[in-house]
Design an enzyme around this catalytic site. Structure first.
Site, PDB file in Angstrom:
ATOM      1  N   CYS A 131       0.851  -1.197   0.000  1.00  0.00           N
ATOM      2  CA  CYS A 131       0.000   0.000   0.000  1.00  0.00           C
ATOM      3  C   CYS A 131       0.884   1.244   0.000  1.00  0.00           C
ATOM      4  CB  CYS A 131      -0.918  -0.003   1.220  1.00  0.00           C
ATOM      5  SG  CYS A 131      -1.929   1.489   1.341  1.00  0.00           S
ATOM      6  N   CYS A 134      -0.001   3.793   2.840  1.00  0.00           N
ATOM      7  CA  CYS A 134       0.370   3.326   4.177  1.00  0.00           C
ATOM      8  C   CYS A 134       1.886   3.298   4.365  1.00  0.00           C
ATOM      9  CB  CYS A 134      -0.233   1.956   4.465  1.00  0.00           C
ATOM     10  SG  CYS A 134      -2.050   1.969   4.529  1.00  0.00           S
TER      11      CYS A 134
END
Length: 173
Positions: A131, A134
Site C-alpha cells: 500500500c 500506508c
C-alpha cells in the site's frame, strides 16, 4: 537466530538466496534484535505464513506485549492497506472526502507498545501489503521518530525476505 533452522531446512536449493537472506537480514540488521524480529513477525502475519508466525512468536525474543502489538498492527494493516489502496486506485475525489468509518482504535494506544515500535510493525506489514499510502505514512512517522535511513532500509529488507520465504514455504507445502 538458531530458532530459524527448522524453517531454513524447509527452503529448497532453488531458493538458496532466500534461505541465506533469512538469517542475514535479521542477524546483521541495524535494528535491535527485538525490533528486527517484531518486524519479521508483522511481515509474516501480512504474508499469511503460519510457520513463520509461529517461529517468530515462539523465538523467545519478543515480550508478550510486543508479540500482541505486532499481531495488532498487522491485522489493522490487513484492513487499511486494502482500504487506502482502493482509495488510491479508484482516484475519485469525492470518495476520498468520505470518512472510512472503519474501527481503528488500536492506534490510540499503539497496540500496547511505544509509538515507534507499533509504527515499525505497521510499516513492515504495509510493505508486504504493497500500500503506497500506508508505506509513505508509516515511513514518515518513523523518520520523525528518529529512525535512520539504514534502519528504515532494514525494515524493508526484512519484509521482502519474509514475504519471499512465505511464498517458498507455501509453494513447497
Amino acid at each position: 537466530m538458531e530458532f530459524l533452522n527448522p524453517i531454513k531446512a524447509l527452503i529448497p536449493d532453488y531458493a538458496k538466496d532466500v534461505r541465506l537472506n533469512l538469517d542475514g537480514v535479521l542477524a546483521r540488521s541495524s535494528l535491535s534484535p527485538a525490533d528486527a524480529v517484531g518486524a519479521a513477525l508483522a511481515a509474516a502475519f501480512a504474508s499469511k505464513s503460519a510457520p513463520l508466525i509461529a517461529a517468530f512468536r515462539d523465538s523467545g525474543i519478543l515480550s508478550s506485549e510486543e508479540t500482541e502489538a505486532a499481531h495488532t498492527a498487522a491485522a489493522l494493516m490487513g484492513m487499511t492497506n486494502v482500504w487506502y489502496s482502493y482509495l488510491d486506485m479508484a482516484d475519485n475525489d469525492e470518495l476520498k472526502t468520505l470518512p472510512a468509518q472503519l474501527r481503528m482504535n488500536a492506534y490510540q494506544n499503539h497496540g500496547g507498545v511505544d509509538k515507534r515500535r507499533f509504527e515499525l510493525y505497521a510499516l513492515a506489514s504495509s510493505i508486504v501489503g504493497k500500500c503506497r499510502f500506508c508505506i509513505s505514512a508509516h515511513y514518515a512517522v518513523l523518520q520523525q521518530e528518529g529512525m535512520s535511513s539504514s534502519e528504515l532500509r532494514d525494515i524493508g529488507r526484512i519484509a521482502a525476505v519474509i514475504n519471499a520465504t512465505a511464498q517458498v514455504l507455501a509453494a513447497e507445502a
